[in-house]
Write a protein that holds these residues in place. Sequence first.
Motif, PDB file in Angstrom:
ATOM      1  N   GLU A 131      90.659  38.497  24.246  1.00  0.00           N
ATOM      2  CA  GLU A 131      89.254  38.879  24.196  1.00  0.00           C
ATOM      3  C   GLU A 131      88.876  39.560  25.508  1.00  0.00           C
ATOM      4  N   ARG A 169      94.859  35.074  21.062  1.00  0.00           N
ATOM      5  CA  ARG A 169      93.716  35.939  20.744  1.00  0.00           C
ATOM      6  C   ARG A 169      93.209  36.496  22.070  1.00  0.00           C
ATOM      7  N   ALA A 222      88.076  41.838  20.523  1.00  0.00           N
ATOM      8  CA  ALA A 222      89.020  40.731  20.373  1.00  0.00           C
ATOM      9  C   ALA A 222      90.153  41.180  19.445  1.00  0.00           C
ATOM     10  N   ARG A 237      81.231  39.389  24.897  1.00  0.00           N
ATOM     11  CA  ARG A 237      82.486  39.810  24.275  1.00  0.00           C
ATOM     12  C   ARG A 237      82.295  41.156  23.592  1.00  0.00           C
ATOM     13  N   ASN A 247      92.481  34.741  26.891  1.00  0.00           N
ATOM     14  CA  ASN A 247      93.232  34.353  25.701  1.00  0.00           C
ATOM     15  C   ASN A 247      92.557  33.107  25.146  1.00  0.00           C
ATOM     16  N   SER A 248      91.825  33.264  24.069  1.00  0.00           N
ATOM     17  CA  SER A 248      91.142  32.122  23.450  1.00  0.00           C
ATOM     18  C   SER A 248      91.914  31.600  22.246  1.00  0.00           C
ATOM     19  N   SER A 265      85.532  40.702  27.690  1.00  0.00           N
ATOM     20  CA  SER A 265      84.084  40.576  27.861  1.00  0.00           C
ATOM     21  C   SER A 265      83.644  41.499  28.979  1.00  0.00           C
ATOM     22  N   ASP A 283      93.487  39.466  17.419  1.00  0.00           N
ATOM     23  CA  ASP A 283      94.303  38.307  17.052  1.00  0.00           C
ATOM     24  C   ASP A 283      95.774  38.691  17.092  1.00  0.00           C
TER      25      ASP A 283
END
Length: 94
Positions: free
Chosen positions: A30, A28, A40, A37, A76-77, A32, A42
Motif C-alpha cells: 500500500e 499487500r 494498493a 492510501r 505491507n499490510s 499512502s 495484492d
Amino acid sequence: NPPTFLVDAVRAATLTVKVGAVATLGARLEVSVDGKRVAAVDLPDRDGKNDGEAPEYNREITFHIPAGRHRVTLDNSGGDWARLLWLEWTGRFR
C-alpha cells in the motif's frame, strides 16, 4: 515502521518497486500520500515455497505520486513478508 519518504516533486512522479517473492500468506503493498492510501496491490502466494530467493514475482509495480511536497509511505499490510528487490523514484524533485 513502514518506509516513509519526504518528497518535493516539481511534477507528478513515480515510485517503482520490484517485488521478488512473498510469503505463503501473501502480501499487500500500500502507498499512502500524506496519510491517505492512494494505491494498493495484492500479492498472493504463487508458488507455496515461502522462499525469499524464489523468482516468484520478479515484477515491477509503479505507484503515481502527485506533484508537490508529500510524505509518502510504502507499507505491507498483507499476511506476511514481501521481498522487495529495489525501489526507484522517477521525476524532478526539489
